[in-house]
Design a protein around this motif. Sequence first.
Motif, PDB file in Angstrom:
ATOM      1  N   GLY A   1      41.071  57.999  55.417  1.00 25.68           N
ATOM      2  CA  GLY A   1      41.361  59.361  54.998  1.00 25.68           C
ATOM      3  C   GLY A   1      40.805  60.390  55.951  1.00 25.68           C
ATOM      4  O   GLY A   1      41.389  61.468  56.130  1.00 25.68           O
ATOM      5  N   GLY A   2      39.664  60.100  56.593  1.00 28.45           N
ATOM      6  CA  GLY A   2      39.059  61.031  57.534  1.00 28.45           C
ATOM      7  C   GLY A   2      39.294  60.679  58.980  1.00 28.45           C
ATOM      8  O   GLY A   2      38.633  61.221  59.864  1.00 28.45           O
ATOM      9  N   ALA A   3      40.247  59.755  59.255  1.00 27.37           N
ATOM     10  CA  ALA A   3      40.500  59.320  60.633  1.00 27.37           C
ATOM     11  C   ALA A   3      41.052  60.470  61.471  1.00 27.37           C
ATOM     12  O   ALA A   3      41.834  61.292  60.999  1.00 27.37           O
ATOM     13  N   GLU A   4      40.655  60.496  62.745  1.00 30.60           N
ATOM     14  CA  GLU A   4      41.111  61.542  63.653  1.00 30.60           C
ATOM     15  C   GLU A   4      42.366  61.143  64.422  1.00 30.60           C
ATOM     16  O   GLU A   4      43.057  61.987  64.976  1.00 30.60           O
ATOM     17  N   HIS A   5      42.656  59.840  64.466  1.00 32.46           N
ATOM     18  CA  HIS A   5      43.708  59.354  65.355  1.00 32.46           C
ATOM     19  C   HIS A   5      44.147  57.987  64.850  1.00 32.46           C
ATOM     20  O   HIS A   5      43.325  57.216  64.382  1.00 32.46           O
ATOM     21  N   PHE A   6      45.436  57.688  64.911  1.00 31.49           N
ATOM     22  CA  PHE A   6      45.890  56.348  64.546  1.00 31.49           C
ATOM     23  C   PHE A   6      47.141  55.987  65.334  1.00 31.49           C
ATOM     24  O   PHE A   6      47.903  56.865  65.751  1.00 31.49           O
ATOM     25  N   PHE A   7      47.320  54.693  65.553  1.00 31.50           N
ATOM     26  CA  PHE A   7      48.468  54.217  66.310  1.00 31.50           C
ATOM     27  C   PHE A   7      48.685  52.743  66.012  1.00 31.50           C
ATOM     28  O   PHE A   7      47.824  52.095  65.396  1.00 31.50           O
ATOM     29  N   PRO A   8      49.820  52.163  66.437  1.00 31.30           N
ATOM     30  CA  PRO A   8      50.176  50.792  66.013  1.00 31.30           C
ATOM     31  C   PRO A   8      49.367  49.701  66.709  1.00 31.30           C
ATOM     32  O   PRO A   8      48.914  49.863  67.845  1.00 31.30           O
ATOM     33  N   VAL A   9      49.238  48.588  66.027  1.00 33.92           N
ATOM     34  CA  VAL A   9      48.712  47.363  66.624  1.00 33.92           C
ATOM     35  C   VAL A   9      49.714  46.251  66.330  1.00 33.92           C
ATOM     36  O   VAL A   9      50.452  46.311  65.342  1.00 33.92           O
ATOM     37  N   GLY A  10      49.750  45.255  67.188  1.00 29.88           N
ATOM     38  CA  GLY A  10      50.627  44.124  66.946  1.00 29.88           C
ATOM     39  C   GLY A  10      50.190  43.332  65.731  1.00 29.88           C
ATOM     40  O   GLY A  10      49.016  43.362  65.333  1.00 29.88           O
ATOM     41  N   ASP A  11      51.125  42.603  65.135  1.00 25.72           N
ATOM     42  CA  ASP A  11      50.799  41.789  63.952  1.00 25.72           C
ATOM     43  C   ASP A  11      49.668  40.816  64.239  1.00 25.72           C
ATOM     44  O   ASP A  11      48.774  40.601  63.417  1.00 25.72           O
ATOM     45  N   GLY A  12      49.711  40.208  65.425  1.00 28.19           N
ATOM     46  CA  GLY A  12      48.674  39.247  65.775  1.00 28.19           C
ATOM     47  C   GLY A  12      47.312  39.890  65.925  1.00 28.19           C
ATOM     48  O   GLY A  12      46.282  39.313  65.561  1.00 28.19           O
TER      49      GLY A  12
ATOM     50  N   ASN B   1      52.858  55.663  57.880  1.00 25.23           N
ATOM     51  CA  ASN B   1      51.407  55.620  58.009  1.00 25.23           C
ATOM     52  C   ASN B   1      50.788  57.009  57.930  1.00 25.23           C
ATOM     53  O   ASN B   1      49.649  57.153  57.474  1.00 25.23           O
ATOM     54  N   GLN B   2      51.532  58.030  58.343  1.00 24.86           N
ATOM     55  CA  GLN B   2      51.024  59.398  58.178  1.00 24.86           C
ATOM     56  C   GLN B   2      50.963  59.743  56.696  1.00 24.86           C
ATOM     57  O   GLN B   2      49.996  60.370  56.227  1.00 24.86           O
ATOM     58  N   ASP B   3      52.000  59.342  55.950  1.00 22.57           N
ATOM     59  CA  ASP B   3      51.992  59.573  54.497  1.00 22.57           C
ATOM     60  C   ASP B   3      50.832  58.822  53.839  1.00 22.57           C
ATOM     61  O   ASP B   3      50.157  59.363  52.947  1.00 22.57           O
ATOM     62  N   TYR B   4      50.617  57.588  54.276  1.00 23.32           N
ATOM     63  CA  TYR B   4      49.512  56.789  53.714  1.00 23.32           C
ATOM     64  C   TYR B   4      48.164  57.441  54.024  1.00 23.32           C
ATOM     65  O   TYR B   4      47.318  57.591  53.141  1.00 23.32           O
ATOM     66  N   LYS B   5      47.994  57.846  55.269  1.00 22.06           N
ATOM     67  CA  LYS B   5      46.742  58.504  55.659  1.00 22.06           C
ATOM     68  C   LYS B   5      46.556  59.809  54.878  1.00 22.06           C
ATOM     69  O   LYS B   5      45.453  60.124  54.407  1.00 22.06           O
ATOM     70  N   ASN B   6      47.643  60.579  54.730  1.00 20.25           N
ATOM     71  CA  ASN B   6      47.554  61.845  53.999  1.00 20.25           C
ATOM     72  C   ASN B   6      47.176  61.619  52.538  1.00 20.25           C
ATOM     73  O   ASN B   6      46.402  62.391  51.955  1.00 20.25           O
ATOM     74  N   SER B   7      47.743  60.557  51.937  1.00 21.05           N
ATOM     75  CA  SER B   7      47.423  60.284  50.531  1.00 21.05           C
ATOM     76  C   SER B   7      45.948  59.931  50.381  1.00 21.05           C
ATOM     77  O   SER B   7      45.278  60.365  49.430  1.00 21.05           O
ATOM     78  N   LEU B   8      45.424  59.149  51.326  1.00 18.65           N
ATOM     79  CA  LEU B   8      44.000  58.806  51.269  1.00 18.65           C
ATOM     80  C   LEU B   8      43.134  60.033  51.568  1.00 18.65           C
ATOM     81  O   LEU B   8      42.054  60.186  50.992  1.00 18.65           O
ATOM     82  N   LYS B   9      43.637  60.895  52.448  1.00 16.34           N
ATOM     83  CA  LYS B   9      42.872  62.118  52.747  1.00 16.34           C
ATOM     84  C   LYS B   9      42.844  63.030  51.526  1.00 16.34           C
ATOM     85  O   LYS B   9      41.800  63.637  51.208  1.00 16.34           O
ATOM     86  N   ASP B  10      43.994  63.133  50.838  1.00 20.53           N
ATOM     87  CA  ASP B  10      44.024  63.951  49.618  1.00 20.53           C
ATOM     88  C   ASP B  10      43.047  63.400  48.585  1.00 20.53           C
ATOM     89  O   ASP B  10      42.323  64.165  47.931  1.00 20.53           O
ATOM     90  N   ALA B  11      43.048  62.064  48.447  1.00 21.52           N
ATOM     91  CA  ALA B  11      42.127  61.442  47.491  1.00 21.52           C
ATOM     92  C   ALA B  11      40.679  61.671  47.916  1.00 21.52           C
ATOM     93  O   ALA B  11      39.802  61.942  47.084  1.00 21.52           O
ATOM     94  N   LEU B  12      40.434  61.581  49.225  1.00 23.85           N
ATOM     95  CA  LEU B  12      39.086  61.809  49.736  1.00 23.85           C
ATOM     96  C   LEU B  12      38.668  63.253  49.532  1.00 23.85           C
ATOM     97  O   LEU B  12      37.542  63.539  49.096  1.00 23.85           O
ATOM     98  N   ASP B  13      39.606  64.198  49.827  1.00 28.43           N
ATOM     99  CA  ASP B  13      39.301  65.620  49.633  1.00 28.43           C
ATOM    100  C   ASP B  13      39.014  65.917  48.164  1.00 28.43           C
ATOM    101  O   ASP B  13      38.084  66.680  47.841  1.00 28.43           O
TER     102      ASP B  13
END
Length: 557
Positions: free
Chosen positions: A86-97, A427-439
């Motif tokens: 929720g408080g992450a500053e940056h996010f991006f993809p990683v491979g499944d492995g 993932n932006q929606d997921y992060k935003n939902s966790l940020k809203d919950a955190l806020d």
Amino acid sequence: MSFLSSHTLHFTPLTPVHIGCNETYEPTNYVIEGTALYEFNPDTAIRNLPDIARKELLKIVTGKPTKEMLKQVQALFYQNRESLIGGAEHFFPVGDGVAEQYKKRVGKAAQYEGRGRQVINNLEIERTSYNQANRKPMFPGSSIKGAIRTALLDSLNKGQPLSHNLKQKRGAAQNRGFQESLFEGKFHTDPMRLISVGDAHWVTDGDIPGNEIRFAVNRKRRLQEGERLQQSMAEEKGLSQTLECVSAMQPRCITGSLNIQDVSEIRQTHGKVPKSELQWSVRDIAALCNRFYTKLFREESSAMQKLGYLDANWVRLVSMVLSENMQRKLDNNEAFLLRVGRHSGAEALTLEGVRNIKIMTGKGNAPKYKDAPQTWWLASTDKNNALGMMPFGWILVEIDTDPAELFSGVDEMHRFNEGKADWLRQNQDYKNSLKDALDKKQQEEQERQMLLDKKRAEEAEQERLEMERSAAEDAQRELELSKLSPIEREIAEFETYWDAITALTSGNWEGDSQKEAAEFIRDRMKAEKIWREKSSKKNPAKDKPFARTQIVLGFLK
């Protein structure tokens, strides 16, 4: 400084590109959830952790630093990842492995060596170069210029071996002497000093993430008949290289500049300039880069494809991109190929004719030297998968092109990456939902803390008023006591009149003092309305005020 010409370069990474910046993603400033890496500031993370987790973290890190401590911190952060995401500053993809490996290893030992000694996989990920201001990927000008320099040197060497004199030198001295011999001079006459390449920065909008995490896997270039596609020894031991890369097939996502200095200005200062045949134009540079890199790209891609290493969609798409109008640009030297960054391959870093590549032959064995490597490093989303990979470091460079001008394969490039756009939104929606919950949680905590502070303030004020009232009563009592005789004051100190009567009957006072004490006790009992000379009860002996009055009267006769 004046320039003979200035040019804009548009970069399209054809494959994943990793240009190291001597920084890593540490397991104490990121977590992986699903297929996303979420980076956070450690100080912010501590504030976002639940109270119980924060106290546990402080308990862990106050001890002596050990491998066990690292595992405990990793595990704690992973267990509380939703608060951190929720408080992450940056996010991006990683491979499944990569995500699977992280989940298996976070907070644990990667493997055990002899006698049960733990080898901690600290889950570090090497960062690629990025802009500190906006955290977007970038290509350092020095890396671009270095790749160009290799192509120019190779064109001058023409496949010739080292001279006898240069063979007598070793290491940096040999390399420096070799380059000076090809460029026919040192600093002032080095033709590369006329070429200025600026850092190239991200220019694409935010529809898709610009970078991703990939494994770097090592694969053989030649397989014996019937030989399986083997993993490297490091991979078989559970060790792997994990790199952040600029993602492949993002058209013109990065833009930089190339300027060529006007030599007339140099002549006016000290007169030393590179030879005229080494004063290249931007088209000359493009031609020599294409001569060196295009051949290498096609030979390497073909060999990798024959062994079945390459991603089929990527092979089809790169063929489309480098056809039709882009091929015309390459032929006209309006565009060129470069290879930059980590795992570019020894051929892209050395010159034909003088390659002497060190080949490791196993522990305890002396290395061999050959004119070509025995393996390739490839970018993979799964280190256990020998197929569906791409090489590292290839970029397409266009010179002074119109960004609005389309080229073959652009639409297919977007389709190649369209899943990343959906990924980014989800993932932006997921992060935003966790940020809203955190806020919300933090707001509730702030409100709870405000109520607690208010209650404490009210209790403190009540305590202050009580202390003031008590002090006033004590002062008033002291004033009243000061007006009494010593015997009266002594009696007044008793908590109850019965204590005073007990003292009277115990002989605390004698003679006149005894009578004075009895009179004062009487007056106190009358003031408290418990002086009773007559009893209305049938059994006066059970009437305590009457009985006690009779005791006092006995001392007043």
